[in-house]
Design a protein around this motif. Structure first.
Motif, PDB file in Angstrom:
ATOM      1  N   UNK A  70       0.839  -1.189   0.000  1.00 45.57           N
ATOM      2  CA  UNK A  70       0.000   0.000   0.000  1.00 45.57           C
ATOM      3  C   UNK A  70       0.876   1.242   0.000  1.00 45.57           C
ATOM      4  N   UNK A  71       0.317   2.343  -0.489  1.00 46.88           N
ATOM      5  CA  UNK A  71       1.029   3.618  -0.472  1.00 46.88           C
ATOM      6  C   UNK A  71       0.046   4.715  -0.099  1.00 46.88           C
ATOM      7  N   UNK A  72       0.587   5.774   0.501  1.00 50.03           N
ATOM      8  CA  UNK A  72      -0.204   6.957   0.835  1.00 50.03           C
ATOM      9  C   UNK A  72       0.555   8.161   0.296  1.00 50.03           C
ATOM     10  N   UNK A  73      -0.109   8.932  -0.566  1.00 50.10           N
ATOM     11  CA  UNK A  73       0.515  10.064  -1.241  1.00 50.10           C
ATOM     12  C   UNK A  73      -0.181  11.357  -0.825  1.00 50.10           C
ATOM     13  N   UNK A  74       0.614  12.352  -0.485  1.00 48.84           N
ATOM     14  CA  UNK A  74       0.132  13.705  -0.164  1.00 48.84           C
ATOM     15  C   UNK A  74      -0.743  13.741   1.081  1.00 48.84           C
ATOM     16  N   UNK A  75      -0.453  12.884   2.037  1.00 55.32           N
ATOM     17  CA  UNK A  75      -1.224  12.847   3.284  1.00 55.32           C
ATOM     18  C   UNK A  75      -0.635  13.754   4.350  1.00 55.32           C
ATOM     19  N   UNK A 117      -3.562   2.323  -3.235  1.00 57.28           N
ATOM     20  CA  UNK A 117      -2.932   3.641  -3.137  1.00 57.28           C
ATOM     21  C   UNK A 117      -3.964   4.640  -2.623  1.00 57.28           C
ATOM     22  N   UNK A 118      -3.598   5.322  -1.540  1.00 56.40           N
ATOM     23  CA  UNK A 118      -4.397   6.400  -0.970  1.00 56.40           C
ATOM     24  C   UNK A 118      -3.761   7.712  -1.380  1.00 56.40           C
ATOM     25  N   UNK A 119      -4.546   8.613  -1.942  1.00 56.00           N
ATOM     26  CA  UNK A 119      -4.044   9.937  -2.311  1.00 56.00           C
ATOM     27  C   UNK A 119      -4.969  11.002  -1.751  1.00 56.00           C
ATOM     28  N   UNK A 120      -4.364  12.080  -1.270  1.00 57.88           N
ATOM     29  CA  UNK A 120      -5.109  13.226  -0.732  1.00 57.88           C
ATOM     30  C   UNK A 120      -4.766  14.450  -1.564  1.00 57.88           C
ATOM     31  N   UNK A 143      -6.219  -0.615  -6.328  1.00 60.06           N
ATOM     32  CA  UNK A 143      -7.333   0.112  -5.746  1.00 60.06           C
ATOM     33  C   UNK A 143      -6.850   1.536  -5.486  1.00 60.06           C
ATOM     34  N   UNK A 144      -7.591   2.515  -5.983  1.00 58.74           N
ATOM     35  CA  UNK A 144      -7.264   3.920  -5.757  1.00 58.74           C
ATOM     36  C   UNK A 144      -8.266   4.497  -4.766  1.00 58.74           C
ATOM     37  N   UNK A 145      -7.766   4.901  -3.599  1.00 60.24           N
ATOM     38  CA  UNK A 145      -8.595   5.525  -2.566  1.00 60.24           C
ATOM     39  C   UNK A 145      -8.267   7.012  -2.587  1.00 60.24           C
ATOM     40  N   UNK A 146      -9.263   7.831  -2.864  1.00 56.32           N
ATOM     41  CA  UNK A 146      -9.066   9.278  -2.966  1.00 56.32           C
ATOM     42  C   UNK A 146      -9.751   9.936  -1.779  1.00 56.32           C
ATOM     43  N   UNK A 147      -8.953  10.562  -0.917  1.00 57.77           N
ATOM     44  CA  UNK A 147      -9.500  11.284   0.219  1.00 57.77           C
ATOM     45  C   UNK A 147      -9.598  12.745  -0.178  1.00 57.77           C
TER      46      UNK A 147
END
Length: 190
Positions: A70-75, A117-120, A143-147
């Motif tokens: 998993x990855x988290x971008x711009x959090x 991938x979670x991106x904010x 899976x792209x999770x957009x917060x």
């Protein structure tokens, strides 16, 4: 065949998504009903409250524990202890906390090799940028999770999760310790 399976969810989240898991190639948006993006623990001055950040990271927890990358971008600073307490396996999480204006490129790069991938996004996303990221997620079966707040992400998600009101547990008349928070999550989408 393993690229077609559902990725697992925490038991409390199973009822939120069709099939009871994270469908590879899906796009999920997470926001607060009050229009705020919300950090996992208030993590960052540009995001506040709402619980959307906690929910977004909770979506990664069971998949990371099962060995998915998993990855988290711009959090920003998500609060490592907070996301570990949610159940996210930090050994299977790549963080790109401050990519600045290069957040679309950073997101595209991690979509190539990650399962979730979670991106904010830092503000309103241009339609062309959103379309390219959605296409890449579908192509790579990630899976792209957009917060993001309502109206920030121009592409219609497969599933939209909106955190409505919440109630804190543990404080009585100004005394005690916070033990938890119960929130209502509204699911919509295809």
């Amino acid at each position: 065949a393993s690229r077609d399976q559902l990725l697992p969810l925490l038991p409390d989240l199973v009822a939120l998504l069709p099939g009871g898991g994270l469908q590879r190639g899906a796009v999920i948006t997470v926001d607060s009903g009050d229009g705020r993006a919300g950090g996992p623990d208030g993590g960052g001055a540009r995001r506040s409250g709402g619980g959307a950040g906690t929910l977004a990271f909770a979506l990664l927890a069971a998949a990371s524990t099962a060995g998915s990358w998993c990855a988290a971008v711009a959090t920003g600073d998500p609060g490592i202890l907070a996301i570990a307490e949610l159940g996210v396996d930090l050994d299977h999480l790549a963080l790109v906390p401050w990519p600045g204006s290069a957040w679309p490129e950073a997101t595209a790069a991690v979509l190539d090799d990650m399962d979730v991938v979670l991106v904010c996004p830092p503000g309103r996303v241009r339609p062309g940028v959103a379309r390219r990221l959605v296409a890449r997620a579908r192509q790579r079966r990630a899976v792209l999770v957009v917060q993001a707040g309502p109206g920030t992400w121009p592409e219609g998600p497969d599933v939209r999760l909106t955190v409505e009101g919440g109630v804190w547990e543990g404080v009585d008349r100004g005394h005690g310790h916070l033990r938890g928070r119960h929130v209502e999550v509204v699911t919509s989408g295809r």
